[in-house]
Design an enzyme around this catalytic site. Structure first.
Site, PDB file in Angstrom:
ATOM      1  N   TRP A 183      47.615 -10.914 -19.555  1.00  0.00           N
ATOM      2  CA  TRP A 183      48.206  -9.615 -19.891  1.00  0.00           C
ATOM      3  C   TRP A 183      47.100  -8.563 -19.886  1.00  0.00           C
ATOM      4  O   TRP A 183      46.043  -8.766 -20.476  1.00  0.00           O
ATOM      5  CB  TRP A 183      48.884  -9.622 -21.270  1.00  0.00           C
ATOM      6  CG  TRP A 183      49.292  -8.229 -21.633  1.00  0.00           C
ATOM      7  CD1 TRP A 183      50.339  -7.530 -21.121  1.00  0.00           C
ATOM      8  CD2 TRP A 183      48.614  -7.327 -22.519  1.00  0.00           C
ATOM      9  NE1 TRP A 183      50.365  -6.249 -21.631  1.00  0.00           N
ATOM     10  CE2 TRP A 183      49.317  -6.105 -22.491  1.00  0.00           C
ATOM     11  CE3 TRP A 183      47.471  -7.437 -23.328  1.00  0.00           C
ATOM     12  CZ2 TRP A 183      48.922  -4.989 -23.245  1.00  0.00           C
ATOM     13  CZ3 TRP A 183      47.076  -6.329 -24.079  1.00  0.00           C
ATOM     14  CH2 TRP A 183      47.802  -5.120 -24.038  1.00  0.00           C
ATOM     15  N   GLU A 224      52.075 -11.368 -17.580  1.00  0.00           N
ATOM     16  CA  GLU A 224      52.964 -10.769 -18.584  1.00  0.00           C
ATOM     17  C   GLU A 224      53.110  -9.271 -18.374  1.00  0.00           C
ATOM     18  O   GLU A 224      52.134  -8.522 -18.417  1.00  0.00           O
ATOM     19  CB  GLU A 224      52.408 -11.047 -19.987  1.00  0.00           C
ATOM     20  CG  GLU A 224      53.281 -10.473 -21.098  1.00  0.00           C
ATOM     21  CD  GLU A 224      52.689 -10.707 -22.488  1.00  0.00           C
ATOM     22  OE1 GLU A 224      51.590 -11.307 -22.594  1.00  0.00           O
ATOM     23  OE2 GLU A 224      53.315 -10.269 -23.460  1.00  0.00           O
ATOM     24  N   LYS A 226      54.867  -5.360 -19.119  1.00  0.00           N
ATOM     25  CA  LYS A 226      55.097  -4.521 -20.288  1.00  0.00           C
ATOM     26  C   LYS A 226      55.705  -3.202 -19.840  1.00  0.00           C
ATOM     27  O   LYS A 226      55.474  -2.744 -18.725  1.00  0.00           O
ATOM     28  CB  LYS A 226      53.755  -4.289 -20.988  1.00  0.00           C
ATOM     29  CG  LYS A 226      53.900  -3.718 -22.371  1.00  0.00           C
ATOM     30  CD  LYS A 226      52.634  -3.966 -23.173  1.00  0.00           C
ATOM     31  CE  LYS A 226      52.739  -3.298 -24.506  1.00  0.00           C
ATOM     32  NZ  LYS A 226      51.714  -3.758 -25.435  1.00  0.00           N
ATOM     33  N   ASP A 258      57.799 -11.153 -22.577  1.00  0.00           N
ATOM     34  CA  ASP A 258      57.639 -10.943 -24.017  1.00  0.00           C
ATOM     35  C   ASP A 258      58.871 -10.178 -24.485  1.00  0.00           C
ATOM     36  O   ASP A 258      59.230  -9.142 -23.907  1.00  0.00           O
ATOM     37  CB  ASP A 258      56.341 -10.147 -24.251  1.00  0.00           C
ATOM     38  CG  ASP A 258      56.039  -9.919 -25.729  1.00  0.00           C
ATOM     39  OD1 ASP A 258      56.946  -9.509 -26.472  1.00  0.00           O
ATOM     40  OD2 ASP A 258      54.873 -10.128 -26.132  1.00  0.00           O
ATOM     41  N   HIS A 261      58.817  -6.319 -24.754  1.00  0.00           N
ATOM     42  CA  HIS A 261      58.258  -5.495 -23.676  1.00  0.00           C
ATOM     43  C   HIS A 261      59.295  -4.861 -22.757  1.00  0.00           C
ATOM     44  O   HIS A 261      59.030  -4.614 -21.586  1.00  0.00           O
ATOM     45  CB  HIS A 261      57.275  -6.336 -22.853  1.00  0.00           C
ATOM     46  CG  HIS A 261      56.015  -6.636 -23.603  1.00  0.00           C
ATOM     47  ND1 HIS A 261      54.911  -7.185 -23.019  1.00  0.00           N
ATOM     48  CD2 HIS A 261      55.674  -6.432 -24.900  1.00  0.00           C
ATOM     49  CE1 HIS A 261      53.955  -7.328 -23.914  1.00  0.00           C
ATOM     50  NE2 HIS A 261      54.400  -6.881 -25.069  1.00  0.00           N
ATOM     51  N   HIS A 285      56.993 -15.079 -24.538  1.00  0.00           N
ATOM     52  CA  HIS A 285      56.409 -14.639 -25.796  1.00  0.00           C
ATOM     53  C   HIS A 285      57.573 -14.210 -26.676  1.00  0.00           C
ATOM     54  O   HIS A 285      58.124 -13.126 -26.500  1.00  0.00           O
ATOM     55  CB  HIS A 285      55.446 -13.462 -25.593  1.00  0.00           C
ATOM     56  CG  HIS A 285      54.070 -13.899 -25.234  1.00  0.00           C
ATOM     57  ND1 HIS A 285      53.031 -13.026 -25.062  1.00  0.00           N
ATOM     58  CD2 HIS A 285      53.543 -15.147 -25.042  1.00  0.00           C
ATOM     59  CE1 HIS A 285      51.926 -13.705 -24.767  1.00  0.00           C
ATOM     60  NE2 HIS A 285      52.225 -14.990 -24.741  1.00  0.00           N
ATOM     61  N   ASP A 293      57.742  -1.949 -29.393  1.00  0.00           N
ATOM     62  CA  ASP A 293      57.012  -3.204 -29.264  1.00  0.00           C
ATOM     63  C   ASP A 293      56.148  -3.437 -30.506  1.00  0.00           C
ATOM     64  O   ASP A 293      54.930  -3.415 -30.446  1.00  0.00           O
ATOM     65  CB  ASP A 293      56.150  -3.143 -27.994  1.00  0.00           C
ATOM     66  CG  ASP A 293      55.328  -4.406 -27.795  1.00  0.00           C
ATOM     67  OD1 ASP A 293      55.820  -5.489 -28.152  1.00  0.00           O
ATOM     68  OD2 ASP A 293      54.192  -4.300 -27.291  1.00  0.00           O
ATOM     69  N   ASP A 295      55.851  -6.055 -32.562  1.00  0.00           N
ATOM     70  CA  ASP A 295      55.301  -7.387 -32.824  1.00  0.00           C
ATOM     71  C   ASP A 295      55.519  -7.856 -34.255  1.00  0.00           C
ATOM     72  O   ASP A 295      54.610  -8.383 -34.894  1.00  0.00           O
ATOM     73  CB  ASP A 295      53.808  -7.444 -32.449  1.00  0.00           C
ATOM     74  CG  ASP A 295      53.610  -7.385 -30.944  1.00  0.00           C
ATOM     75  OD1 ASP A 295      54.008  -8.334 -30.264  1.00  0.00           O
ATOM     76  OD2 ASP A 295      53.068  -6.378 -30.446  1.00  0.00           O
ATOM     77  N   ASP A 325      54.435 -14.612 -30.119  1.00  0.00           N
ATOM     78  CA  ASP A 325      53.456 -13.516 -30.080  1.00  0.00           C
ATOM     79  C   ASP A 325      53.860 -12.441 -31.071  1.00  0.00           C
ATOM     80  O   ASP A 325      54.786 -11.677 -30.814  1.00  0.00           O
ATOM     81  CB  ASP A 325      53.380 -12.934 -28.655  1.00  0.00           C
ATOM     82  CG  ASP A 325      52.356 -11.808 -28.562  1.00  0.00           C
ATOM     83  OD1 ASP A 325      51.540 -11.668 -29.495  1.00  0.00           O
ATOM     84  OD2 ASP A 325      52.369 -11.069 -27.548  1.00  0.00           O
TER      85      ASP A 325
HETATM   86  C1  RNT Z   1      50.517  -7.259 -25.618  1.00  0.00           C
HETATM   87  C2  RNT Z   1      51.003  -8.563 -25.144  1.00  0.00           C
HETATM   88  C3  RNT Z   1      50.026  -9.705 -25.254  1.00  0.00           C
HETATM   89  C4  RNT Z   1      49.249  -9.727 -26.551  1.00  0.00           C
HETATM   90  C5  RNT Z   1      48.430 -10.965 -26.728  1.00  0.00           C
HETATM   91  C6  RNT Z   1      47.554 -10.883 -27.927  1.00  0.00           C
HETATM   92  O1  RNT Z   1      51.494  -6.298 -25.661  1.00  0.00           O
HETATM   93  O2  RNT Z   1      52.199  -8.902 -25.777  1.00  0.00           O
HETATM   94  O3  RNT Z   1      50.680 -10.899 -25.044  1.00  0.00           O
HETATM   95  O4  RNT Z   1      50.108  -9.575 -27.649  1.00  0.00           O
HETATM   96  O5  RNT Z   1      47.703 -11.209 -25.606  1.00  0.00           O
HETATM   97 ZN    ZN Z   2      52.959 -10.909 -25.477  1.00  0.00          ZN
END
Ligand code: RNT
Ligand code: ZN
Length: 405
Positions: A183, A224, A226, A258, A261, A285, A293, A295, A325
């Protein structure tokens, strides 16, 4: 009432719907969830305990107890893993090497990650890996693999290549495939004129990184995408469309999605079948976006359940690799890791307890009344009693652990 007698009641009730709870528990025990190592320390890493997190991602909150040394870090991670019942992998990141600041990202080697192999063997888990294309002076202008500064681009290409070798080392040592997820934070804050240029550079960088063939028994790479990051609100080089096309055209890596994302009402659960239709593997993820986003810690919410249901319905637990994640510094970090891991496992169990065959038959026969009625009725079945049995089987605490946090 004991766990066992409760389970017997649940078993009977599920059997009425044609569901074999013993078989579900057996299957659950075989499905690994990859627990990310970075919730424990807000993604600080072991490279530099004073390091600042950059790349448009942020761990907010200042709960006490954040580890201050490498041994403390591993103690906490171990504690969290013990609270998650069943088969696990651990996903680590390049900044969790043990060489301090003396070894830059373009110099890391397997020998800087032996502590992870030792830990994985001790905990009986597999390992996944992530290059760290952020939190570094060479990512400060917002571009890494898609940088038009050749020196910077080369530096990160070298990092990517070395990370794949570390993934291969993990895979070989532990006898199971390491998924190395790439990523990058690259993008622009504001209205972007040349959107094509950085994507052509990224294509070239990825081609270089993936040029060397590595046995997929040991290492498989994922990319990955986004939608936006803090500071890259207008344009992200590695978009979902870019990587989907990259994967399909080059066949040298797989997609990683993810849950946080995408646009707020866009869900990854509904995308899985489109990749599976072409026999592609997928890395996930599983995160929880709250309005953006953010998390947040993964919980047993609708989308987490939908993701696992979809994998079950597509019979694709061997093709979709479930990783977590999130990073929330506002609550105890050990408990946060455990809550997310347990919730993902619960969602898998719920999916395994679905009478999928019967639902599919109803759908194929055009009986949408039965489909909806059944989907609604099974929501009342005592899934918690089956979960308690699973924790018991795995020698894992069911809820006593909550008192400690
Ligand atoms: C960031 C991505 C990525 C990170 C990790 C820590 O937006 O989701 O996967 O969260 O690499
Ligand atoms: Zn991620």
């Amino acid at each position: 009432m004991s766990v066992e007698s409760n389970y017997q009641v649940a078993k009977e009730l599920y059997a009425k719907y044609g569901i074999d709870t013993d078989a579900a528990l057996k299957k659950l025990a075989e499905i690994p969830v990859s627990i990310h190592c970075w919730q424990i320390d807000d993604l600080t890493g072991l490279e530099n305990f004073e390091g600042k997190l950059t790349g448009g991602i942020a761990a907010t909150g200042n709960a006490g107890g954040k580890p201050k040394s490498i041994p403390e870090y591993f103690e906490q991670l171990e504690e969290a893993l013990k609270l998650i019942p069943g088969k696990k992998k651990v996903a680590t990141h390049a900044i969790y090497h043990n060489a301090g600041m003396s070894v830059d990202r373009d110099q890391i080697e397997p020998k800087h990650f032996t502590h992870w192999v030792e830990f994985a063997k001790k905990m009986n888990v597999g390992l996944d890996f992530n290059p760290t294309y952020f939190s570094h002076p060479k990512s400060e202008d917002g571009f890494t693999l898609s940088s038009n500064n050749e020196e910077i681009r080369k530096f990160w290409v070298e990092h990517g290549k070395r990370c794949r070798k570390i993934g291969e080392y993990f895979g070989r040592e532990l006898g199971q495939t390491c998924y190395t997820n790439h990523w990058i934070p690259d993008g622009y804050k504001d209205t972007t004129v040349d959107k094509l240029g950085p994507r052509k550079i990224l294509e070239k960088s990825l081609d270089e990184i993936f040029e060397e063939k590595i046995d997929p028994k040991y290492n498989v790479d994922s990319v990955e995408s986004k939608l936006f990051g803090l500071g890259s609100e207008a344009y992200v080089t590695g978009s979902h469309e870019f990587y989907t096309n990259y994967v399909a055209h080059k066949g040298n890596c797989i997609i990683c999605m993810d849950a946080g994302h995408f646009h707020p009402t866009e869900v990854i659960s509904s995308k899985l079948s489109s990749y599976l239709a072409f026999g592609q593997e997928i890395m996930l993820h599983v995160s929880r976006p709250v309005r953006w986003d953010s998390d947040h810690v993964t919980i047993l919410d609708d989308e987490t359940k939908a993701i696992m249901e979809e994998i079950k319905r597509c019979d694709a637990f061997d093709k979709v690799h479930i990783g977590l994640d999130f990073f929330d510094g506002s609550i105890n970090r050990i408990a946060a890791t455990a809550i997310g891991g347990r919730s993902a496992k619960k969602a898998i169990l719920l999916a395994l307890l679905e009478p999928t065959q019967e639902l599919m038959e109803a759908e194929h026969a055009g009986n949408f009344t039965k489909r909806l009625a059944l989907l609604e009725e099974i929501k009342g079945l005592p899934f918690g009693l089956v979960w308690a049995k699973y924790c018991d089987m795995c020698g894992c605490e069911q809820d006593d652990w909550i008192k400690r946090y």
